[in-house]
Design a protein around this motif. Structure first.
Motif, PDB file in Angstrom:
ATOM      1  N   GLY A 101       0.788  -1.401  -0.267  1.00  0.00           N
ATOM      2  CA  GLY A 101       0.051  -0.042  -0.095  1.00  0.00           C
ATOM      3  C   GLY A 101       0.738   1.163  -0.009  1.00  0.00           C
ATOM      4  O   GLY A 101       0.602   2.285  -0.837  1.00  0.00           O
ATOM      5  N   PHE A 102       1.945   1.321   0.755  1.00  0.00           N
ATOM      6  CA  PHE A 102       2.727   2.497   0.858  1.00  0.00           C
ATOM      7  C   PHE A 102       3.443   2.715  -0.554  1.00  0.00           C
ATOM      8  O   PHE A 102       3.518   3.824  -0.907  1.00  0.00           O
ATOM      9  N   ILE A 103       3.932   1.591  -1.187  1.00  0.00           N
ATOM     10  CA  ILE A 103       4.273   1.585  -2.525  1.00  0.00           C
ATOM     11  C   ILE A 103       3.370   2.157  -3.474  1.00  0.00           C
ATOM     12  O   ILE A 103       3.753   3.016  -4.293  1.00  0.00           O
ATOM     13  N   ALA A 104       2.148   1.626  -3.461  1.00  0.00           N
ATOM     14  CA  ALA A 104       1.015   2.043  -4.284  1.00  0.00           C
ATOM     15  C   ALA A 104       0.682   3.440  -4.170  1.00  0.00           C
ATOM     16  O   ALA A 104       0.018   4.085  -5.100  1.00  0.00           O
ATOM     17  N   ASP A 105       1.020   4.161  -3.208  1.00  0.00           N
ATOM     18  CA  ASP A 105       0.728   5.662  -3.242  1.00  0.00           C
ATOM     19  C   ASP A 105       1.763   6.516  -3.752  1.00  0.00           C
ATOM     20  O   ASP A 105       1.519   7.675  -3.690  1.00  0.00           O
ATOM     21  N   ARG A 106       2.678   5.845  -4.300  1.00  0.00           N
ATOM     22  CA  ARG A 106       3.910   6.442  -4.666  1.00  0.00           C
ATOM     23  C   ARG A 106       4.256   6.300  -5.964  1.00  0.00           C
ATOM     24  O   ARG A 106       4.927   6.937  -6.706  1.00  0.00           O
ATOM     25  N   VAL A 107       3.698   5.097  -6.600  1.00  0.00           N
ATOM     26  CA  VAL A 107       4.167   4.752  -8.002  1.00  0.00           C
ATOM     27  C   VAL A 107       3.042   4.437  -8.805  1.00  0.00           C
ATOM     28  O   VAL A 107       1.782   4.391  -8.378  1.00  0.00           O
TER      29      VAL A 107
ATOM     30  N   THR B 264       1.572   9.184   6.667  1.00  0.00           N
ATOM     31  CA  THR B 264       0.794   8.208   6.370  1.00  0.00           C
ATOM     32  C   THR B 264       0.086   7.463   7.825  1.00  0.00           C
ATOM     33  O   THR B 264      -1.154   7.422   7.702  1.00  0.00           O
ATOM     34  N   ALA B 265       1.015   7.337   8.728  1.00  0.00           N
ATOM     35  CA  ALA B 265       0.391   6.758  10.021  1.00  0.00           C
ATOM     36  C   ALA B 265      -0.435   7.691  10.757  1.00  0.00           C
ATOM     37  O   ALA B 265      -1.591   7.106  10.959  1.00  0.00           O
ATOM     38  N   ARG B 266      -0.134   8.985  10.574  1.00  0.00           N
ATOM     39  CA  ARG B 266      -1.135   9.980  11.422  1.00  0.00           C
ATOM     40  C   ARG B 266      -2.317   9.990  10.531  1.00  0.00           C
ATOM     41  O   ARG B 266      -3.456  10.091  11.006  1.00  0.00           O
TER      42      ARG B 266
ATOM     43  N   ARG C  77      -4.841   6.246   0.664  1.00  0.00           N
ATOM     44  CA  ARG C  77      -5.764   5.036   0.652  1.00  0.00           C
ATOM     45  C   ARG C  77      -5.205   4.013   0.099  1.00  0.00           C
ATOM     46  O   ARG C  77      -5.975   2.859   0.457  1.00  0.00           O
ATOM     47  N   ALA C  78      -4.032   3.714  -0.752  1.00  0.00           N
ATOM     48  CA  ALA C  78      -3.587   2.492  -0.721  1.00  0.00           C
ATOM     49  C   ALA C  78      -2.926   2.065   0.301  1.00  0.00           C
ATOM     50  O   ALA C  78      -2.987   1.062   0.456  1.00  0.00           O
ATOM     51  N   SER C  79      -2.312   2.928   1.172  1.00  0.00           N
ATOM     52  CA  SER C  79      -1.866   2.645   2.228  1.00  0.00           C
ATOM     53  C   SER C  79      -2.853   1.947   3.522  1.00  0.00           C
ATOM     54  O   SER C  79      -2.593   1.046   4.216  1.00  0.00           O
TER      55      SER C  79
ATOM     56  N   LEU D 102      -2.905  -1.620   5.198  1.00  0.00           N
ATOM     57  CA  LEU D 102      -3.150  -1.978   6.315  1.00  0.00           C
ATOM     58  C   LEU D 102      -4.264  -2.607   6.828  1.00  0.00           C
ATOM     59  O   LEU D 102      -4.196  -3.732   7.605  1.00  0.00           O
ATOM     60  N   MET D 103      -5.495  -2.603   6.116  1.00  0.00           N
ATOM     61  CA  MET D 103      -6.776  -3.107   6.138  1.00  0.00           C
ATOM     62  C   MET D 103      -6.261  -4.918   5.936  1.00  0.00           C
ATOM     63  O   MET D 103      -6.757  -5.778   6.742  1.00  0.00           O
ATOM     64  N   ASN D 104      -5.688  -4.912   4.616  1.00  0.00           N
ATOM     65  CA  ASN D 104      -5.318  -6.456   4.323  1.00  0.00           C
ATOM     66  C   ASN D 104      -4.382  -6.880   5.347  1.00  0.00           C
ATOM     67  O   ASN D 104      -4.502  -8.199   5.697  1.00  0.00           O
ATOM     68  N   MET D 105      -3.454  -6.329   5.808  1.00  0.00           N
ATOM     69  CA  MET D 105      -2.507  -6.661   6.897  1.00  0.00           C
ATOM     70  C   MET D 105      -3.324  -7.164   7.964  1.00  0.00           C
ATOM     71  O   MET D 105      -3.305  -8.532   8.470  1.00  0.00           O
ATOM     72  N   VAL D 106      -3.910  -6.468   8.696  1.00  0.00           N
ATOM     73  CA  VAL D 106      -4.745  -6.930   9.847  1.00  0.00           C
ATOM     74  C   VAL D 106      -5.844  -7.853   9.644  1.00  0.00           C
ATOM     75  O   VAL D 106      -5.977  -8.751  10.230  1.00  0.00           O
TER      76      VAL D 106
END
Length: 457
Positions: free
Chosen positions: A76-82, A239-241, A377-379, A383-387
């Motif tokens: 997700g973090f990568i998808a918010d950037r590339v 992103t975390a905030r 939103r990708a992040s 996170l939703m998928n991780m949990v």
């Protein structure tokens, strides 16, 4: 205020292209789920050929989910950037190749390894696809778009379960993986021509411009500030905030973990359960284990999406309350699936559970997008998928352990009780969603012209 980075020029597409995006993602997601579901349909064949016990099969089922879950925040973090297009289609090529490799396995560590690698490939799909689809659909159509896309999850689950079992019974279990993998690679190559990326926050920008145009036609009314969606990728801490400062997100995460704990048990163990307890043939178990639940979900999910869009227009937590309704109604049917000894009642309970599941699934990402701004939103989806999948991955292994070491001498009786316990987990998830939809969402929701998105000219 620092100036915004200029957006890249966007390809001009027709007004209906946003629904073409849904159709393309539907096809990709079909193989996403068919590839992951086929292995569960052939568990009885793997038990016969390799002598795997319930714990070993549970480990194979959970290996994918653990990697998929813990890779999701990074994806997700990568998808918010590339480019999300490249992540989606490149991921499809990768996981489809791994699906082909599954047909080459002959040892337990082979199966665990390829399932883990498949998790690596598939982990990029949902964060990227949900974020990109959210930039084509604003709040007026988002639940409908996401729920239509969700129907491909059920179609892929049915197709993977049925065809995987059919090939196993008639041509050998390996051939299903060869078919699904090759078809997925071909699809990805074709869609490189037709799928286009889009600026982040574009749907919100269009919605704000529409509202402004409506106000402009009424000159006596005060003019609103112009919305300018920040496209600058946030840092890790930002992103975390953005995501974690909102109690609604935490409650949605808990609800997703509870719902997925139950869902992964059904995905993993239903064909095996039907063979062992009700003596279904392998192909019938693969089909019945998926079609009664997931066809019912596919039927209910579009209605849930329409209902959620309508409720969300009237109440900030409307989407979450639709989800909670599904979990509350599903409690009884989860218990019945585990405890009944009557085949007819079993199949009815599975279908009813599937309809309730569709109500929950229709808004997994649409609900969280109501409280998270576009650039993260990708992040948020990662996170939703991780949990959700990290917690969900415990379900198949827990049922395997309960089956082997439970209080009954009969493993089938132990499995029945373990499946029925999912009704308690569903109850916990329902409570969390009700709290989110009624108590916290009003203060957390992202308004049409959010405070952090306004630039006054």
């Amino acid at each position: 205020m620092s100036p915004e980075k200029p957006s890249k020029p966007q390809r001009v597409v027709g007004p209906n292209y946003k629904w073409a995006v849904v159709a393309m993602f539907w096809c990709i997601c079909f193989f996403n789920y068919a590839d992951r579901q086929a292995i569960y349909a052939v568990f009885p064949a793997l038990k016969t050929e390799f002598g795997f016990d319930a714990v070993q099969l549970g480990l194979i089922g959970s290996a994918f989910m653990w990697v998929y879950a813990f890779g999701s925040p990074f994806a997700g973090f990568i998808a918010d950037r590339v480019s999300r297009k490249h992540l989606i289609l490149g991921g499809c090529l990768f996981w489809s190749a791994i699906t082909v490799m599954t047909g080459w396995c002959s040892k337990l560590w082979h199966f665990v390894t390829v399932r883990a690698l498949e998790g690596v490939g598939e982990t990029f799909y949902f964060p990227s696809a949900m974020s990109l689809m959210g930039d084509y659909h604003n709040r007026k159509t988002r639940s409908r778009a996401f729920s239509l896309h969700q129907s491909s999850v059920y179609a892929g689950t049915i197709g993977g379960g049925w065809l995987g079992a059919w090939f196993a019974e008639h041509h050998g279990w390996r051939w299903g993986f060869y078919l699904f993998g090759a078809a997925g690679m071909l699809l990805a190559l074709v869609l490189y021509r037709f799928l286009h990326d889009r600026a982040r926050g574009a749907a919100e920008r269009e919605e704000a411009e529409t509202l402004k145009a409506e106000k402009d036609r009424q000159p006596e009314q005060p003019q609103p500030a112009q919305a300018a969606v920040d496209e600058t990728p946030p840092t890790v801490f930002e992103t975390a905030r953005i995501i974690l400062r909102k109690p609604t997100v935490w409650l949605l995460l808990g609800g997703f973990m509870a719902a997925n704990f139950v869902a992964t048990i059904f995905l993993t163990w239903t064909p095996y359960f039907l063979v062992e307890k009700f003596h279904f043939r392998l192909t019938n178990a693969g089909l019945s284990g998926s079609v009664f639940i997931h066809l019912a979900s596919a039927i209910s999910v579009p209605f849930a999406g329409i209902l959620a869009d309508r409720w969300a227009a009237r109440h900030p937590g409307g989407r979450m309350l639709v989800q909670a309704t599904g979990l509350v109604c599903g409690i009884v049917f989860v218990g019945l699936v585990g405890l009944t000894n009557n085949v007819t009642l079993l199949l009815v309970a599975m279908a009813c559970f599937g309809m309730c599941k569709g109500f929950y699934d229709s808004n997994v990402f649409a609900s969280v997008y109501d409280v998270v701004e576009p650039r993260a939103r990708a992040s948020a989806a990662g996170l939703m998928n991780m949990v959700g999948w990290g917690g969900g991955a415990l379900g198949p292994l827990a049922v395997g352990l309960a089956t082997k070491y439970g209080r009954h001498a009969d493993p089938v009786a132990n499995m029945s009780e373990a499946i029925a316990f999912g009704s308690v987990v569903y109850l916990v998830g329902a409570v969390l969603l009700i709290l989110a939809g009624l108590v916290f969402v009003k203060r957390d929701i992202v308004t049409r012209v959010a405070r952090h998105e306004i630039t006054t000219h």
